[in-house]
Design an enzyme around this catalytic site. Structure first.
Site, PDB file in Angstrom:
ATOM      1  CG  LEU A  39      -3.838  29.893   5.462  1.00 18.15           C
ATOM      2  CD1 LEU A  39      -3.825  31.159   4.631  1.00 18.15           C
ATOM      3  CD2 LEU A  39      -2.797  28.938   4.944  1.00 18.15           C
TER       4      LEU A  39
ATOM      5  N   GLY B 261      -2.270  31.268  12.557  1.00 21.07           N
ATOM      6  CA  GLY B 261      -1.397  32.432  12.719  1.00 21.07           C
ATOM      7  C   GLY B 261      -0.604  32.729  11.458  1.00 21.07           C
TER       8      GLY B 261
ATOM      9  CD  GLU C 130     -14.995  50.330 -10.512  1.00 23.31           C
ATOM     10  OE1 GLU C 130     -15.421  49.237 -10.875  1.00 23.31           O
ATOM     11  OE2 GLU C 130     -13.859  50.752 -10.756  1.00 23.31           O
TER      12      GLU C 130
ATOM     13  CB  THR D 202     -20.922  51.167  -1.051  1.00 20.78           C
ATOM     14  OG1 THR D 202     -22.257  51.700  -1.153  1.00 20.78           O
ATOM     15  CG2 THR D 202     -19.920  52.315  -1.011  1.00 20.78           C
TER      16      THR D 202
END
Ligand code: TGC
Length: 386
Positions: free
Chosen positions: A340, A342, A365, A367
């Site tokens: 996409l 900028g 929940e 790492t």
């Protein structure tokens, strides 16, 4: 999955009922969430007005049986989670904290009175729940919590603090895990109880359309009936975390799929050097790599879901799904953002919002590091947590 991302006829692995439920949640997200999410995210609000609609769709505690809950399968719960997170991680997190954590704690560990008092109201969205385990200095190591519940005659008195507690400032009940002289126990705490305060943590750069709070418990006095009677020890909260971690396996792929679709649509119309971006080999390489991981991620989620429905899913296997799918989803969202250009850093497009949200999802929940070490222990037989 979706037509544009499904390279393997994933739908053929689903039953008609599963596809029907998935489609109804997708249609809700398309009409009620996607047109509004950028505004909610920018203003950092969770849209409480959608809670009755989530309840009407049967999504609150949807995988629990009885007590007004929908009794859907683990696969159906996962499919719904993926669609919700295609809207925004904050939306799936709401359903997860309510159903997988707060309602699950009562359903798994509560008394019949607690189940009848809370679960039907929570399934209807009339009562919101939260789940207080993490503390400021006890995140990955909840056994190190300092919140303490002492007996005082027939009562319990709770003191301590919790951090990063989803929904706490809008919840009517909190499941609070505390040390006691007998070990860690869970308590059903009406949030109107004197001494309970919840303060949203702001400002955040992730999960902006969601609420996480600091919670203070100052001489919170509860009757004997407030304790969850059927579990003592950390296996109580961990059993609930298994449910939520399983849901994340699906949800993360929903966010990844939405980011992929945004990038695919953009690359089909955005012209550079006289042809659409999608016509360039570098863009196709990115899109194909994303699609491969989305297909593999959904297959993994479905496999774990089928095992969960068969009653053969082991917690270590949930770590495979949570670790892999969060890690791949965040990479996919970042790669989608690169297509996409900028424009991808604006709120007009979803990939960077999803990538930012997934920073939280890969952290809560369990790492990445915790799930890596759970699997390291599984492979080597040697726990390396301490
Ligand atoms: P350990 O000694 O291994 O285990 C203690 C007891 O728990 C049992 N157990 C489990 N039971 C069910 N499912 C699981 N996944 C279980 N894992 C452990 C275990 O069998 C034992 O039972 P018993 O009967 O022998 O007492 O405990 P440990 O502390 O050494 O474990 C290490 C480690 C790192 C794996 C564990 O502490 C861990 O998973 N840490 C991560 C904690 C975590 O995920 N925290 C997230 C908090 S919740 C949250 O983030 C809310 S997000 C949603 C919101 O917005 O509110």
């Amino acid at each position: 999955m979706s037509d544009s991302s499904d390279l393997i006829d994933f739908d053929s692995l689903l039953t008609v009922a599963e596809r029907t439920l998935r489609d109804s949640v997708r249609s809700f997200v398309d009409s009620e969430i996607k047109p509004n999410i950028a505004g909610w995210y920018e203003k950092a609000v969770f849209p409480l007005e959608i809670v009755p609609e989530l309840a009407k769709l049967g999504l609150l505690g949807m995988h629990l049986d009885g007590y007004g809950c929908a009794g859907r399968s683990a696969v159906e719960y996962g499919l719904a989670g993926a669609e919700l997170e295609a809207g925004d991680s904050g939306l799936r997190t709401f359903v997860s904290v309510q159903g997988s954590l707060a309602m699950s704690a009562i359903h798994k560990h509560g008394s019949e009175e607690q189940k009848h008092e809370w679960l039907p109201a929570m399934a209807k969205g009339e009562a919101i729940g939260c789940f207080g385990l993490t503390e400021a200095t006890a995140g990955s190591d909840p056994g190190n919590m300092t919140t303490f519940a002492r007996r005082d005659g027939g009562d319990w008195v709770l003191n301590g603090s919790k951090r990063w507690i989803g929904l706490a400032s809008v919840a009517q009940i909190a499941i609070i895990w505390a040390q006691t002289e007998e070990g860690v126990r869970g308590f059903v705490v009406p949030t109107a109880t004197p001494g309970f305060t919840a303060t949203p943590i702001e400002p955040k750069l992730s999960m902006r359309a969601s609420i996480q709070c600091d919670v203070e418990l100052s001489d919170v006095r509860l009757p004997a009936s407030a304790v969850l009677p059927n579990v003592v020890g950390l296996k109580g909260p961990f059993a609930c975390l298994n449910e939520a971690r399983y849901g994340i396996t699906w949800g993360a792929m929903g966010a990844a799929r939405d980011a992929f679709e945004a990038a695919l649509a953009y690359s089909g119309t955005r012209m550079q050097f006289g042809k659409p971006l999608a016509g360039y080999q570098l863009t196709q390489q990115k899109l194909v790599d994303m699609a491969l991981e989305i297909n593999k991620g959904f297959l993994l989620a479905l496999h774990l879901g089928r095992k969960k429905d068969a009653g053969t899913l082991h917690p270590d296997q949930i770590s495979v799904g949570k670790l892999n799918n969060c890690r791949e989803a965040i990479d996919i969202c970042r790669e989608a953002r690169s297509i996409l250009g900028g424009n991808g850093i604006t709120l007009d497009y979803s990939p960077m919002r999803h990538a930012n949200n997934l920073e939280s999802v890969r952290t809560y929940e369990g790492t990445d590091e915790v799930h890596t070490l759970i699997l390291g222990r599984k492979i080597t037989g040697i726990p390396a947590f301490r």
